[in-house]
Motif scaffolding. Structure first.
Motif, PDB file in Angstrom:
ATOM      1  N   TYR A  58      16.883  29.573  39.602  1.00  0.00           N
ATOM      2  CA  TYR A  58      17.056  30.350  38.379  1.00  0.00           C
ATOM      3  C   TYR A  58      18.490  30.440  37.873  1.00  0.00           C
ATOM      4  O   TYR A  58      18.725  30.971  36.798  1.00  0.00           O
ATOM      5  N   LEU A  59      19.446  29.943  38.645  1.00  0.00           N
ATOM      6  CA  LEU A  59      20.828  29.956  38.182  1.00  0.00           C
ATOM      7  C   LEU A  59      21.294  28.526  37.959  1.00  0.00           C
ATOM      8  O   LEU A  59      21.033  27.644  38.777  1.00  0.00           O
ATOM      9  N   SER A  60      22.012  28.305  36.874  1.00  0.00           N
ATOM     10  CA  SER A  60      22.568  26.981  36.611  1.00  0.00           C
ATOM     11  C   SER A  60      23.682  26.693  37.618  1.00  0.00           C
ATOM     12  O   SER A  60      24.198  27.602  38.265  1.00  0.00           O
ATOM     13  N   LYS A  66      30.367  29.984  39.414  1.00  0.00           N
ATOM     14  CA  LYS A  66      31.050  31.212  38.991  1.00  0.00           C
ATOM     15  C   LYS A  66      30.910  32.293  40.068  1.00  0.00           C
ATOM     16  O   LYS A  66      31.892  32.948  40.436  1.00  0.00           O
ATOM     17  N   HIS A  67      29.708  32.466  40.594  1.00  0.00           N
ATOM     18  CA  HIS A  67      29.489  33.476  41.634  1.00  0.00           C
ATOM     19  C   HIS A  67      30.248  33.133  42.916  1.00  0.00           C
ATOM     20  O   HIS A  67      30.826  34.025  43.550  1.00  0.00           O
ATOM     21  N   ARG A  68      30.259  31.852  43.295  1.00  0.00           N
ATOM     22  CA  ARG A  68      31.013  31.446  44.494  1.00  0.00           C
ATOM     23  C   ARG A  68      32.503  31.695  44.298  1.00  0.00           C
ATOM     24  O   ARG A  68      33.184  32.196  45.199  1.00  0.00           O
ATOM     25  N   ARG A  69      33.010  31.361  43.121  1.00  0.00           N
ATOM     26  CA  ARG A  69      34.431  31.549  42.827  1.00  0.00           C
ATOM     27  C   ARG A  69      34.791  33.038  42.899  1.00  0.00           C
ATOM     28  O   ARG A  69      35.798  33.412  43.497  1.00  0.00           O
TER      29      ARG A  69
END
Length: 91
Positions: A58-60, A66-69
């Protein structure tokens, strides 16, 4: 070598590049785990016990990056905590 120039030692010895990579990937693994934990309630609402399903389906790729960063930023700020790490940039 950076560790020699910085006069850093681990157990009385100059750390090797392998030790740096091991540290980095351990920290990265913790950040990825934190991301998964954020999505656990959503996965449960979707009927899955695995938050990886939400992340993968569900996430591009851009959103995952972005979340990992952001998670790595938080980990490094916690580790260094001297205010020298700026907030992550969003492409």
């Amino acid at each position: 070598m950076l560790a020699e120039n910085a006069d850093v030692t681990v157990a009385g010895k100059t750390p090797t590049p392998k030790m740096g990579r091991r540290f980095w990937y351990s920290l990265y693994g913790e950040a990825v785990q934190q991301i998964a934990e954020r999505y656990t309630p959503i996965a449960e609402d979707q009927g899955s016990s695995d938050p990886g399903v939400v992340l993968d389906n569900y996430l591009s790729e851009a959103e995952q990056r972005k979340h990992r960063r952001e998670a790595m930023h938080d980990e490094l700020v916690t580790l260094l905590d001297d205010g020298s790490i700026p907030a992550p940039r969003t492409p």
